[in-house]
Design a protein around this motif. Structure first.
Motif, PDB file in Angstrom:
ATOM      1  N   ASP A   3       4.985  49.731  38.379  1.00  0.00           N
ATOM      2  CA  ASP A   3       6.272  49.587  38.316  1.00  0.00           C
ATOM      3  C   ASP A   3       7.236  50.827  37.982  1.00  0.00           C
ATOM      4  OD1 ASP A   3       6.213  46.750  38.954  1.00  0.00           O
ATOM      5  OD2 ASP A   3       6.032  46.089  36.947  1.00  0.00           O
ATOM      6  N   ILE A   4       8.274  51.284  38.663  1.00  0.00           N
ATOM      7  CA  ILE A   4       8.944  52.219  38.273  1.00  0.00           C
ATOM      8  C   ILE A   4      10.446  51.671  37.796  1.00  0.00           C
ATOM      9  CG2 ILE A   4      10.187  54.370  39.008  1.00  0.00           C
ATOM     10  CD1 ILE A   4       6.998  54.463  39.016  1.00  0.00           C
ATOM     11  N   LEU A   5      10.936  51.839  36.776  1.00  0.00           N
ATOM     12  CA  LEU A   5      12.125  51.064  36.098  1.00  0.00           C
ATOM     13  C   LEU A   5      13.222  52.149  36.563  1.00  0.00           C
ATOM     14  CD1 LEU A   5      10.781  50.096  32.749  1.00  0.00           C
ATOM     15  CD2 LEU A   5      10.981  48.851  34.678  1.00  0.00           C
ATOM     16  N   PHE A   6      14.354  51.615  37.063  1.00  0.00           N
ATOM     17  CA  PHE A   6      15.466  52.334  37.376  1.00  0.00           C
ATOM     18  C   PHE A   6      16.818  51.702  36.529  1.00  0.00           C
ATOM     19  CE2 PHE A   6      13.145  53.367  41.260  1.00  0.00           C
ATOM     20  CZ  PHE A   6      13.253  54.669  41.122  1.00  0.00           C
ATOM     21  N   ALA A  61      12.331  55.637  34.596  1.00  0.00           N
ATOM     22  CA  ALA A  61      11.053  55.619  33.718  1.00  0.00           C
ATOM     23  C   ALA A  61       9.791  55.629  34.430  1.00  0.00           C
ATOM     24  CB  ALA A  61      11.071  54.657  32.789  1.00  0.00           C
ATOM     25  N   ILE A  62       9.096  56.676  34.639  1.00  0.00           N
ATOM     26  CA  ILE A  62       8.009  56.779  35.395  1.00  0.00           C
ATOM     27  C   ILE A  62       6.876  56.644  34.378  1.00  0.00           C
ATOM     28  CG2 ILE A  62       6.417  58.487  36.950  1.00  0.00           C
ATOM     29  CD1 ILE A  62       9.340  59.727  37.561  1.00  0.00           C
ATOM     30  N   ASP A  92       9.111  64.448  36.087  1.00  0.00           N
ATOM     31  CA  ASP A  92       8.095  64.083  35.300  1.00  0.00           C
ATOM     32  C   ASP A  92       8.347  62.649  34.437  1.00  0.00           C
ATOM     33  OD1 ASP A  92       6.705  66.837  35.387  1.00  0.00           O
ATOM     34  OD2 ASP A  92       8.347  67.564  34.543  1.00  0.00           O
ATOM     35  N   SER A  93       6.980  62.351  34.147  1.00  0.00           N
ATOM     36  CA  SER A  93       7.118  60.981  33.439  1.00  0.00           C
ATOM     37  C   SER A  93       7.756  60.858  32.231  1.00  0.00           C
ATOM     38  CB  SER A  93       5.770  60.372  33.127  1.00  0.00           C
ATOM     39  OG  SER A  93       4.912  61.379  31.999  1.00  0.00           O
ATOM     40  N   ASP A  94       8.289  61.886  31.651  1.00  0.00           N
ATOM     41  CA  ASP A  94       9.011  61.892  30.311  1.00  0.00           C
ATOM     42  C   ASP A  94      10.280  62.396  30.394  1.00  0.00           C
ATOM     43  OD1 ASP A  94       8.510  64.606  30.806  1.00  0.00           O
ATOM     44  OD2 ASP A  94       7.835  65.257  28.497  1.00  0.00           O
ATOM     45  N   LEU A  99      18.815  61.385  37.932  1.00  0.00           N
ATOM     46  CA  LEU A  99      18.236  61.826  39.195  1.00  0.00           C
ATOM     47  C   LEU A  99      19.424  62.601  40.304  1.00  0.00           C
ATOM     48  CD1 LEU A  99      15.870  58.929  39.821  1.00  0.00           C
ATOM     49  CD2 LEU A  99      15.275  61.210  38.723  1.00  0.00           C
ATOM     50  N   GLY A 100      18.962  63.683  40.678  1.00  0.00           N
ATOM     51  CA  GLY A 100      19.860  64.173  41.634  1.00  0.00           C
ATOM     52  C   GLY A 100      18.913  64.928  42.564  1.00  0.00           C
ATOM     53  N   VAL A 101      19.463  65.233  43.869  1.00  0.00           N
ATOM     54  CA  VAL A 101      18.682  65.495  44.911  1.00  0.00           C
ATOM     55  C   VAL A 101      19.307  66.877  45.354  1.00  0.00           C
ATOM     56  CG1 VAL A 101      17.786  65.303  47.438  1.00  0.00           C
ATOM     57  CG2 VAL A 101      17.716  63.373  45.711  1.00  0.00           C
ATOM     58  N   ILE A 102      18.733  67.924  45.392  1.00  0.00           N
ATOM     59  CA  ILE A 102      19.148  69.320  45.803  1.00  0.00           C
ATOM     60  C   ILE A 102      19.146  69.342  47.278  1.00  0.00           C
ATOM     61  CG2 ILE A 102      19.272  71.818  45.859  1.00  0.00           C
ATOM     62  CD1 ILE A 102      17.705  71.451  43.031  1.00  0.00           C
ATOM     63  N   LEU A 103      19.991  69.276  48.114  1.00  0.00           N
ATOM     64  CA  LEU A 103      20.199  69.201  49.512  1.00  0.00           C
ATOM     65  C   LEU A 103      20.726  70.345  50.093  1.00  0.00           C
ATOM     66  CD1 LEU A 103      21.592  65.832  51.191  1.00  0.00           C
ATOM     67  CD2 LEU A 103      19.334  66.573  51.034  1.00  0.00           C
TER      68      LEU A 103
END
Length: 154
Positions: A3-6, A61-62, A92-94, A99-103
């Motif tokens: 599970d990855i919590l968003f 949260a990873i 990283d998990s911590d 979250l951003g994406v560099i395009l």
């Protein structure tokens, strides 16, 4: 399955879906642009050769022992020249921030990133931590110190 919590960030549009696998065999889940309210109607213009941090409107949260890799979408790369200059990016998990994406647009024409469009894919991968040890000698191998091109031309 892990599970990855968003969590949607305060100004995020919660109608934009969370990352999702588009097919049963997909290794990567598509993640979408979740633009600031003032940019949603017009999108974000990405000029040729320019790069831009695209918001996803998410934090996550990873679990410990895993990382999230952000990778380019092949269709955007082929059709428009969009890539990720730091691919694969590692979350990283911590980390608990936005979250951003560099395009980056390597294409000849400007590209508009539209609100809600699929901009990248995420892959969840296990992480093996290493212990780094100094030594005076290394074990021999058949290749030895042969560097770039040492194993053949093709």
């Amino acid at each position: 399955m892990t599970d990855i919590l968003f969590q949607y960030l305060p100004d995020a549009d919660q109608a934009v879906p969370l990352p999702a696998y588009e097919t049963a065999g997909a290794a990567g889940a598509d993640i979408r642009a979740n633009l600031a309210p003032q940019d949603r109607a017009s999108g974000l213009a990405l000029a040729s050769m320019a790069r831009l941090l695209i918001p996803t409107g998410l934090a996550c949260a990873i679990p410990e022992g895993f990382e999230m890799q952000i990778r380019a979408r092949s269709g955007l790369a082929l059709k428009h020249g969009l890539t990720l200059p730091n691919a694969p990016a590692t979350i990283d998990s911590d980390y608990r921030g936005p979250l951003g994406v560099i395009l980056q647009n390597l294409g000849d024409a400007p590209f508009t990133v539209e609100h809600g469009m699929r901009i990248a894919q995420i892959v969840i991968a296990p992480v093996v931590r290493a212990r780094f040890v100094a030594t005076n000698t290394l074990p021999d191998t058949a290749r030895g110190a042969g560097g770039y091109g040492s194993t053949g031309v093709t």
